[in-house]
Design an enzyme around this catalytic site. Sequence first.
Site, PDB file in Angstrom:
ATOM      1  N   TYR A 151       0.852  -1.204   0.000  1.00  0.00           N
ATOM      2  CA  TYR A 151       0.000   0.000   0.000  1.00  0.00           C
ATOM      3  C   TYR A 151       0.887   1.253   0.000  1.00  0.00           C
ATOM      4  O   TYR A 151       0.661   2.192  -0.771  1.00  0.00           O
ATOM      5  CB  TYR A 151      -0.893  -0.041   1.245  1.00  0.00           C
ATOM      6  CG  TYR A 151      -1.772   1.159   1.479  1.00  0.00           C
ATOM      7  CD1 TYR A 151      -2.921   1.366   0.728  1.00  0.00           C
ATOM      8  CD2 TYR A 151      -1.468   2.086   2.491  1.00  0.00           C
ATOM      9  CE1 TYR A 151      -3.745   2.470   0.962  1.00  0.00           C
ATOM     10  CE2 TYR A 151      -2.287   3.177   2.741  1.00  0.00           C
ATOM     11  CZ  TYR A 151      -3.421   3.372   1.975  1.00  0.00           C
ATOM     12  OH  TYR A 151      -4.230   4.455   2.210  1.00  0.00           O
ATOM     13  N   LYS A 155       1.070   4.401  -2.691  1.00  0.00           N
ATOM     14  CA  LYS A 155       0.812   5.803  -2.312  1.00  0.00           C
ATOM     15  C   LYS A 155       2.057   6.662  -2.544  1.00  0.00           C
ATOM     16  O   LYS A 155       1.958   7.817  -2.967  1.00  0.00           O
ATOM     17  CB  LYS A 155       0.359   5.876  -0.851  1.00  0.00           C
ATOM     18  CG  LYS A 155      -1.010   5.247  -0.596  1.00  0.00           C
ATOM     19  CD  LYS A 155      -2.108   5.967  -1.364  1.00  0.00           C
ATOM     20  CE  LYS A 155      -3.489   5.581  -0.886  1.00  0.00           C
ATOM     21  NZ  LYS A 155      -4.548   6.271  -1.636  1.00  0.00           N
TER      22      LYS A 155
HETATM   23  N1  NAP Z   1      -8.816   5.658   6.309  1.00  0.00           N
HETATM   24  C1  NAP Z   1      -7.544   5.974   6.482  1.00  0.00           C
HETATM   25  O1  NAP Z   1      -6.971   5.837   7.582  1.00  0.00           O
HETATM   26  C2  NAP Z   1      -6.756   6.539   5.333  1.00  0.00           C
HETATM   27  C3  NAP Z   1      -5.488   7.078   5.589  1.00  0.00           C
HETATM   28  C4  NAP Z   1      -4.745   7.602   4.550  1.00  0.00           C
HETATM   29  C5  NAP Z   1      -5.260   7.600   3.267  1.00  0.00           C
HETATM   30  N2  NAP Z   1      -6.494   7.056   3.035  1.00  0.00           N
HETATM   31  C6  NAP Z   1      -6.984   7.066   1.656  1.00  0.00           C
HETATM   32  O2  NAP Z   1      -8.191   7.789   1.619  1.00  0.00           O
HETATM   33  C7  NAP Z   1      -8.937   7.383   0.479  1.00  0.00           C
HETATM   34  C8  NAP Z   1     -10.387   7.159   0.875  1.00  0.00           C
HETATM   35  O3  NAP Z   1     -10.455   6.037   1.741  1.00  0.00           O
HETATM   36  P1  NAP Z   1     -11.436   5.955   2.992  1.00  0.00           P
HETATM   37  O4  NAP Z   1     -10.603   5.991   4.206  1.00  0.00           O
HETATM   38  O5  NAP Z   1     -12.513   6.957   2.824  1.00  0.00           O
HETATM   39  O6  NAP Z   1     -11.971   4.472   2.874  1.00  0.00           O
HETATM   40  P2  NAP Z   1     -13.324   3.819   2.337  1.00  0.00           P
HETATM   41  O7  NAP Z   1     -14.506   4.498   2.915  1.00  0.00           O
HETATM   42  O8  NAP Z   1     -13.145   2.361   2.562  1.00  0.00           O
HETATM   43  O9  NAP Z   1     -13.281   4.150   0.782  1.00  0.00           O
HETATM   44  C9  NAP Z   1     -12.566   3.444  -0.164  1.00  0.00           C
HETATM   45  C10 NAP Z   1     -13.285   3.642  -1.474  1.00  0.00           C
HETATM   46  O10 NAP Z   1     -12.514   3.148  -2.552  1.00  0.00           O
HETATM   47  C11 NAP Z   1     -13.416   2.522  -3.444  1.00  0.00           C
HETATM   48  N3  NAP Z   1     -12.755   1.553  -4.301  1.00  0.00           N
HETATM   49  C12 NAP Z   1     -11.947   0.540  -3.963  1.00  0.00           C
HETATM   50  N4  NAP Z   1     -11.579  -0.141  -5.061  1.00  0.00           N
HETATM   51  C13 NAP Z   1     -12.193   0.462  -6.116  1.00  0.00           C
HETATM   52  C14 NAP Z   1     -12.217   0.223  -7.506  1.00  0.00           C
HETATM   53  N5  NAP Z   1     -11.544  -0.782  -8.077  1.00  0.00           N
HETATM   54  N6  NAP Z   1     -12.964   1.038  -8.284  1.00  0.00           N
HETATM   55  C15 NAP Z   1     -13.664   2.059  -7.760  1.00  0.00           C
HETATM   56  N7  NAP Z   1     -13.694   2.326  -6.443  1.00  0.00           N
HETATM   57  C16 NAP Z   1     -12.957   1.542  -5.644  1.00  0.00           C
HETATM   58  C17 NAP Z   1     -14.420   1.843  -2.533  1.00  0.00           C
HETATM   59  O11 NAP Z   1     -15.575   1.513  -3.281  1.00  0.00           O
HETATM   60  P3  NAP Z   1     -16.487   0.258  -2.891  1.00  0.00           P
HETATM   61  O12 NAP Z   1     -17.376   0.754  -1.799  1.00  0.00           O
HETATM   62  O13 NAP Z   1     -17.198  -0.035  -4.166  1.00  0.00           O
HETATM   63  O14 NAP Z   1     -15.564  -0.836  -2.440  1.00  0.00           O
HETATM   64  C18 NAP Z   1     -14.651   2.943  -1.515  1.00  0.00           C
HETATM   65  O15 NAP Z   1     -15.614   3.861  -1.963  1.00  0.00           O
HETATM   66  C19 NAP Z   1      -8.228   6.148  -0.068  1.00  0.00           C
HETATM   67  O16 NAP Z   1      -7.434   6.510  -1.179  1.00  0.00           O
HETATM   68  C20 NAP Z   1      -7.347   5.722   1.089  1.00  0.00           C
HETATM   69  O17 NAP Z   1      -6.226   4.986   0.631  1.00  0.00           O
HETATM   70  C21 NAP Z   1      -7.257   6.555   4.030  1.00  0.00           C
END
Ligand code: NAP
Length: 245
Positions: A151, A155
């Site tokens: 991951y 990133k």
């Molecule tokens: N949460 C954290 O601690 C954290 C920290 C740093 C960065 N981030 C980043 O923040 C961003 C948002 O994540 P989040 O924390 O809000 O998590 P989240 O609610 O789990 O969202 C992840 C999203 O990615 C979508 N996704 C995954 N694979 C996909 C694909 N092949 N095509 C289209 N959509 C896809 C999922 O859609 P489905 O619902 O259809 O699966 C979901 O809407 C991500 O880039 C994550 O890496 C998160």
Amino acid sequence: MQRILIIGATSAIAEAVARQYAGRGASLYLLARDTERLTGLTADLKIRGASAVWHAAFDANDFERHEAILDCAIAEMGGVDVAMIAHGTLGDQKACERSFDLTLRELNTNAISVMSLLTHLANRLEAKRHGTIAVISSVAGDRGRQSNYVYGAAKGAVSIFLQGLRNRLCKSGVHVLTIKPGVVDTPMTASFKKGLLWAQPETVARGILKAIDGQRNEVYLPFFWRFIMMIIRSIPEAVFKRASL
Ligand SMILES: NC(=O)c1ccc[n+]([C@@H]2O[C@H](COP(=O)([O-])OP(=O)(O)OC[C@H]3O[C@@H](n4cnc5c(N)ncnc54)[C@H](OP(=O)(O)O)[C@@H]3O)[C@@H](O)[C@H]2O)c1
């Protein structure tokens, strides 16, 4: 009225961003896999004040369709002021260590698909000499750790890609923002034990809008992650490689 394109719009952080833009009366175009959730989110954003909301199905790994989907969204909105990329998966690191197929899938979802979208978006915004591209990367991309280096590598690659893109697009007045959240309480991290450093998606979303409005280049969210990562990056590799991180 701002025209906002959100890719990966059903992510908890993206939804919080969309709600804040809806409150400002923006028009939004939402792209995500789950069209049922998109329909619900569309209705919610209209109630919250969005001028117009469109949505379409989008799978990040269907690279061949990216260009057509983006063209359709931009044409429907009559242009784009802000394009945010939010989708991502926190893959199973141990499983990736056993299977390169899985590693490749994680790299495709978290890095290659983002680079594909950025390539098409950059050309369109550059031609118009207008707009902001904002991408959710992660603090995980700042230094590789044994617990999540697949991951983190994805990133990190996205963050470097964005640095180059920012350097290129600066001349055409297109703003490129790299968003580096720390740990956020979303479905992605549902199984993690939460503590003091954890943030809510709404807090991170407020930081994202502020960084877009302020034309920032890179933002750590919440802000204190900038200092945490400064310390983590400064640890000599000879010491870091022995740590259980
Ligand atoms: N949460 C954290 O601690 C954290 C920290 C740093 C960065 N981030 C980043 O923040 C961003 C948002 O994540 P989040 O924390 O809000 O998590 P989240 O609610 O789990 O969202 C992840 C999203 O990615 C979508 N996704 C995954 N694979 C996909 C694909 N092949 N095509 C289209 N959509 C896809 C999922 O859609 P489905 O619902 O259809 O699966 C979901 O809407 C991500 O880039 C994550 O890496 C998160």
